[in-house]
Design a protein around this motif. Structure first.
Motif, PDB file in Angstrom:
ATOM      1  N   GLY A 214      60.037  86.866  39.575  1.00  0.00           N
ATOM      2  CA  GLY A 214      59.958  85.998  40.735  1.00  0.00           C
ATOM      3  C   GLY A 214      59.327  86.625  41.954  1.00  0.00           C
ATOM      4  N   VAL A 215      58.603  87.719  41.774  1.00  0.00           N
ATOM      5  CA  VAL A 215      57.909  88.386  42.866  1.00  0.00           C
ATOM      6  C   VAL A 215      56.445  87.951  42.875  1.00  0.00           C
ATOM      7  N   HIS A 216      55.893  87.695  44.042  1.00  0.00           N
ATOM      8  CA  HIS A 216      54.478  87.341  44.180  1.00  0.00           C
ATOM      9  C   HIS A 216      53.659  88.634  44.153  1.00  0.00           C
ATOM     10  N   ALA A 217      52.876  88.822  43.107  1.00  0.00           N
ATOM     11  CA  ALA A 217      52.197  90.098  42.878  1.00  0.00           C
ATOM     12  C   ALA A 217      50.686  89.920  42.833  1.00  0.00           C
ATOM     13  N   LEU A 218      49.998  90.769  43.592  1.00  0.00           N
ATOM     14  CA  LEU A 218      48.534  90.811  43.597  1.00  0.00           C
ATOM     15  C   LEU A 218      48.091  92.159  43.057  1.00  0.00           C
ATOM     16  N   GLY A 219      47.230  92.136  42.048  1.00  0.00           N
ATOM     17  CA  GLY A 219      46.674  93.366  41.510  1.00  0.00           C
ATOM     18  C   GLY A 219      45.169  93.402  41.702  1.00  0.00           C
TER      19      GLY A 219
END
Length: 422
Positions: A214-219
């Motif tokens: 549930g974490v908003h992650a940008l890679g």
């Protein structure tokens, strides 16, 4: 003087391995479990014109030099046996004259290296200055854009090309990689709804793990092949609401205020001189009170030269640089308001990870060769087995360094003791 005897001249005559050559000569004990077989004249030229690990790699990758008693996908045991013997001493002028007469001067003329070899450092200026955006992009392309299918065969289901963390000695590679992501996630104290930036995200393993929580992650990654694979995996796994992977230089990320930043296996490509800007970027992108986790290969001290040796630089990580964990910590501390909270060494875990990657390559050898060619497959088997020995012998290490961007008054809302399970 025969070829096997010439080899003895270069490495010593107390060999524990068997040496054979295409001229019929032999050296070393007949009952040795492992050995070297020099198959061609071209292999002799590679060995003579680049004495040491570079010449050996050229001859081996091209198929001119064979490791007897070992599968090319995992030559670990043979390399262990050879490591005690292959100590190239500097021959005397008389010995070199004898070698030249024996093999012929034509072998001292440079010939093109195998196609898998990168240009030497001094010839890479056409790609830009060392660690410029253009040259970094080319270095990443060289190593990571080999073939997504090849990486699937070697890395397994997790598609994770960094050190795993084994919860126990019997854990599988997949269990250990999942545990690594769990550990980093927990160290960063991430909660549902938080925002994570993963720099040098590879195929998006950390991004997808965080998204599942549930974490908003940008890679971000400089490999177009990685980004393409990662975005497809995100969509197939129904994680598009929380996860994104961009084909981008991390320095082009415009968003700020992230709750946490992870850098897993990127520092090796940054260049030691660029550490202040690198950690400064993280400081500027994370919110006050946020956490930063740096996961990288290191040297066991802070005095050794940072640049990689010729084999690693030309065949594995062009422009790669390693330094000690102390240097990394000091650079993080020197950047204003980054407080180092914790560090630990996972050296043995990386040796186990490489063991399992080699095992995957052996199990999928025929398909791997069909995908990238035998030379490239042999190169990967050699490099991973050699690196495994390096981690086992404390020639290299793997460190986690956890830091926080402090409040202006130095206070923190973090627990007094580590809040994660090891």
């Amino acid at each position: 003087m025969k070829l096997a005897q010439i080899f003895e001249t270069l490495v010593g005559d107390d060999l524990a391995v068997r040496i054979t050559a295409y001229d019929g000569s032999t050296a070393g004990p007949e009952d040795a479990e492992y050995g070297l077989n020099l198959k061609t004249s071209r292999g002799t030229t590679y060995l003579v014109t680049a004495p040491g690990d570079l010449g050996l790699a050229r001859a081996y990758v091209s198929g001119d030099l064979e490791l007897i008693g070992a599968h090319p996908g995992d030559p670990y045991s043979a390399l262990q046996a050879l490591a005690a013997d292959l100590k190239f001493s500097k021959p005397s002028p008389l010995e070199m004259a004898q070698v030249a007469r024996a093999i012929g001067l034509e072998h001292f003329k440079l010939i093109p290296p195998p196609p898998q070899e990168s240009l030497p450092r001094w010839r890479r200026f056409a790609e830009g200055l060392r660690h410029s955006r253009e040259r970094d992009a080319e270095a990443i392309h060289y190593h990571y854009d080999v073939s997504n299918r090849f990486y699937e065969l070697v890395l397994g289901e997790s598609m994770t090309y960094t050190c795993a963390v084994y919860p126990n000695a019997d854990a599988t590679l997949e269990e250990a990689q999942e545990n690594k992501y769990r550990l980093i996630f927990d160290k960063l104290n991430l909660q549902p709804g938080d925002r994570l930036l993963d720099i040098g995200c590879g195929w998006g393993g950390m991004v997808r793990y965080a998204a599942r929580q549930g974490v908003h992650a940008l890679g971000v990654t400089l490999s177009s092949e990685q980004a393409k694979w990662a975005q497809q995996a995100i969509e197939e796994q129904g994680l598009s609401k929380f996860a994104e992977v961009r084909f981008s230089d991390y320095r082009d990320v415009t968003e700020t205020g992230f709750d946490a930043i992870s850098s897993i296996g990127l520092t090796e490509h940054i260049g030691v001189a660029n550490y202040p800007k690198y950690f400064g970027f993280m400081r500027d992108k994370v919110r006050t009170g946020g956490l930063i986790l740096n996961h990288s290969i290191t040297r066991p001290d802070n005095r050794s030269r940072s640049k990689a040796g010729p084999f690693i630089d030309r065949y594995v990580f062009p422009d790669g640089e390693l330094t000690g964990s102390g240097t990394i910590i000091s650079k993080m501390q020197d950047v204003s308001r980054l407080e180092v909270l914790h560090e630990e060494n996972f050296r043995h875990h990386y040796a186990m990870t490489l063991r399992d990657w080699n095992a995957n390559l052996v199990a999928n050898w025929d398909e791997a060769v069909a995908e990238v060619g035998e030379g490239t497959a042999r190169l990967w088997g050699l490099y991973m087995a050699g690196c495994r020995i390096g981690f086992e012998r404390d020639i290299v290490q793997l460190h986690h360094v956890l830091a926080t961007k402090m409040q202006l008054d130095g206070t923190t809302n973090l627990p007094l003791r580590p809040w994660w399970q090891p």
